[in-house]
Design an enzyme around this catalytic site. Structure first.
Site, mmCIF file in Angstrom:
data_model
loop_
_atom_site.group_PDB
_atom_site.id
_atom_site.type_symbol
_atom_site.label_atom_id
_atom_site.label_comp_id
_atom_site.label_asym_id
_atom_site.label_seq_id
_atom_site.Cartn_x
_atom_site.Cartn_y
_atom_site.Cartn_z
ATOM 1 N N SER A 141 30.415 41.861 43.957
ATOM 2 C CA SER A 141 29.868 42.245 42.644
ATOM 3 C C SER A 141 29.341 40.999 41.946
ATOM 4 O O SER A 141 29.795 39.877 42.227
ATOM 5 C CB SER A 141 30.992 42.864 41.799
ATOM 6 O OG SER A 141 30.599 42.982 40.454
ATOM 7 N N TYR A 154 40.106 41.498 38.237
ATOM 8 C CA TYR A 154 38.985 42.099 38.968
ATOM 9 C C TYR A 154 37.959 41.038 39.336
ATOM 10 O O TYR A 154 37.534 40.933 40.494
ATOM 11 C CB TYR A 154 38.321 43.206 38.147
ATOM 12 C CG TYR A 154 37.071 43.774 38.807
ATOM 13 C CD1 TYR A 154 37.136 44.417 40.042
ATOM 14 C CD2 TYR A 154 35.807 43.643 38.216
ATOM 15 C CE1 TYR A 154 35.992 44.929 40.662
ATOM 16 C CE2 TYR A 154 34.669 44.146 38.827
ATOM 17 C CZ TYR A 154 34.765 44.792 40.050
ATOM 18 O OH TYR A 154 33.627 45.280 40.663
HETATM 19 N N1 NAP Z 1 30.072 50.956 40.097
HETATM 20 C C1 NAP Z 1 29.608 49.768 39.752
HETATM 21 O O1 NAP Z 1 28.971 49.602 38.680
HETATM 22 C C2 NAP Z 1 29.841 48.579 40.668
HETATM 23 C C3 NAP Z 1 29.229 47.353 40.358
HETATM 24 C C4 NAP Z 1 29.423 46.270 41.212
HETATM 25 C C5 NAP Z 1 30.215 46.396 42.339
HETATM 26 N N2 NAP Z 1 30.811 47.595 42.604
HETATM 27 C C6 NAP Z 1 31.650 47.690 43.805
HETATM 28 O O2 NAP Z 1 31.105 48.674 44.655
HETATM 29 C C7 NAP Z 1 32.155 49.310 45.389
HETATM 30 C C8 NAP Z 1 32.062 50.812 45.222
HETATM 31 O O3 NAP Z 1 32.118 51.091 43.848
HETATM 32 P P1 NAP Z 1 31.775 52.560 43.293
HETATM 33 O O4 NAP Z 1 31.546 52.415 41.820
HETATM 34 O O5 NAP Z 1 30.760 53.202 44.154
HETATM 35 O O6 NAP Z 1 33.198 53.230 43.489
HETATM 36 P P2 NAP Z 1 33.654 54.768 43.190
HETATM 37 O O7 NAP Z 1 32.497 55.595 42.786
HETATM 38 O O8 NAP Z 1 34.831 54.700 42.309
HETATM 39 O O9 NAP Z 1 34.111 55.246 44.658
HETATM 40 C C9 NAP Z 1 35.172 54.587 45.283
HETATM 41 C C10 NAP Z 1 35.334 55.129 46.678
HETATM 42 O O10 NAP Z 1 36.454 54.437 47.281
HETATM 43 C C11 NAP Z 1 37.477 55.383 47.619
HETATM 44 N N3 NAP Z 1 38.762 54.732 47.391
HETATM 45 C C12 NAP Z 1 39.283 54.349 46.195
HETATM 46 N N4 NAP Z 1 40.508 53.816 46.374
HETATM 47 C C13 NAP Z 1 40.756 53.848 47.711
HETATM 48 C C14 NAP Z 1 41.859 53.454 48.513
HETATM 49 N N5 NAP Z 1 42.955 52.933 47.980
HETATM 50 N N6 NAP Z 1 41.775 53.634 49.854
HETATM 51 C C15 NAP Z 1 40.668 54.185 50.420
HETATM 52 N N7 NAP Z 1 39.599 54.576 49.695
HETATM 53 C C16 NAP Z 1 39.638 54.416 48.360
HETATM 54 C C17 NAP Z 1 37.211 56.580 46.696
HETATM 55 O O11 NAP Z 1 37.708 57.811 47.200
HETATM 56 P P3 NAP Z 1 39.241 58.284 46.863
HETATM 57 O O12 NAP Z 1 39.432 58.086 45.385
HETATM 58 O O13 NAP Z 1 39.311 59.690 47.318
HETATM 59 O O14 NAP Z 1 40.097 57.377 47.680
HETATM 60 C C18 NAP Z 1 35.681 56.603 46.701
HETATM 61 O O15 NAP Z 1 35.199 57.179 47.895
HETATM 62 C C19 NAP Z 1 33.468 48.703 44.863
HETATM 63 O O16 NAP Z 1 33.895 47.678 45.723
HETATM 64 C C20 NAP Z 1 33.076 48.143 43.504
HETATM 65 O O17 NAP Z 1 33.886 47.072 43.093
HETATM 66 C C21 NAP Z 1 30.637 48.694 41.807
#
Ligand code: NAP
Length: 259
Positions: A141, A154
């Site tokens: 990120s 984080y």
């Molecule tokens: N969203 C943003 O603005 C943003 C910005 C920069 C970086 N990121 C990074 O991008 C990545 C994805 O983010 P996102 O926003 O797309 O996430 P998200 O929408 O919250 O989705 C998270 C995914 O991970 C799974 N997950 C969560 N906890 C888990 C665990 N303990 N074991 C296995 N699976 C798990 C969730 O399914 P379940 O809950 O069913 O397990 C879901 O499929 C992350 O690494 C985040 O830090 C996100």
């Protein structure tokens, strides 16, 4: 990717992981999808199987439990599922005062954002090295480029991940494994897999779609790996803060982060 190889995507049931899975299925990659909640995971896997001529395996697993990454790698190896592309995507970000957030939840974040990535990468690498084209995409990120007060643990997990991934890229270059360190900024969230959740207007221009970020990551992968900061504004902010003395940056970020 060889035809019998699979792309393993952690956190594949929504958000960025789901976008990776869709795009890779469109490109005819076989998939292993991992997440905790079985219903959305299996529903999504079925949707992909119906829409694309690819094999899709859905594995329900909590990667924040110690050793989960190793157990998953062993399960895939004993099932004869070769992994050519590992997308370490699952992760979450706790915001708020460090002392106000619960310790167990913060440690869970460290295990998912960092330990699971190291375990999976370590355990899958020997198998990947035996095969032809190989790649790893680590989803970090822009939060990893500076300390972020009120998201202190984080931002530290993402700093670890960025450093680990960039160093690994160099170690694995000679072995033919391409490593992408993907550092997105804010992403649009989808509701029910479709409509984009509205964001505050003053921040609207900094949000990107997961699909834009995935396209950029796969382009960098195809070019041999490297650091990917998708979006002109994100690139600019990462560059600009290098011109500010390091001890000043957390003070400036604290004002924005608390707002
Ligand atoms: N969203 C943003 O603005 C943003 C910005 C920069 C970086 N990121 C990074 O991008 C990545 C994805 O983010 P996102 O926003 O797309 O996430 P998200 O929408 O919250 O989705 C998270 C995914 O991970 C799974 N997950 C969560 N906890 C888990 C665990 N303990 N074991 C296995 N699976 C798990 C969730 O399914 P379940 O809950 O069913 O397990 C879901 O499929 C992350 O690494 C985040 O830090 C996100």
């Amino acid at each position: 990717m060889k035809n019998d190889g699979f792309a393993l995507i952690t956190g594949a049931s929504r958000g960025l992981g789901m976008a990776f899975a869709r795009t890779l299925a469109q490109r005819h990659c076989n998939l292993v999808l991992v997440a905790r909640s079985p219903e959305p995971l299996h529903a999504f896997a079925n949707e992909l199987r119906r829409a694309h001529p690819v094999s899709v395996l859905a594995i329900q697993r909590d990667l924040s439990t110690g050793g989960a990454g190793q157990v998953l790698a062993e399960q895939l190896s004993s099932g004869g599922i070769p992994i050519d592309l590992l997308v370490n995507n699952a992760g979450f970000g706790l915001r708020g005062e460090f002392r106000a957030n619960s310790l167990p939840r913060q440690l869970e974040m460290l295990r998912l954002n960092n330990q699971a990535v190291v375990e999976l990468t370590y355990s899958l690498l020997p198998g990947m090295l035996e095969r032809g084209q190989k790649g790893i995409i680590n989803v970090s990120s822009t939060a990893g480029f500076q300390p972020i007060p009120f998201a202190s643990a984080y931002s530290a997990t993402k700093a670890f991940l960025t450093t680990f991934s960039l160093a690994l890229e160099q170690e694995l270059r000679a072995a033919g494994v391409s490593v992408v360190t993907l550092c997105p900024g804010r992403l649009h969230k989808k509701q029910n897999g479709n409509a984009v959740q509205p964001v505050k207007e003053k921040w609207a221009s900094i949000y990107q779609s997961p699909e834009q970020v995935v396209d950029e990551a796969l382009r960098v992968l195809a070019n041999g790996g490297g650091l990917s900061v998708p979006g002109a504004l994100n690139k600019f902010s990462v560059f600009a803060q290098r011109l500010i003395p390091r001890k000043i940056v957390p003070r400036l970020v604290a004002k924005l982060s608390r707002a």
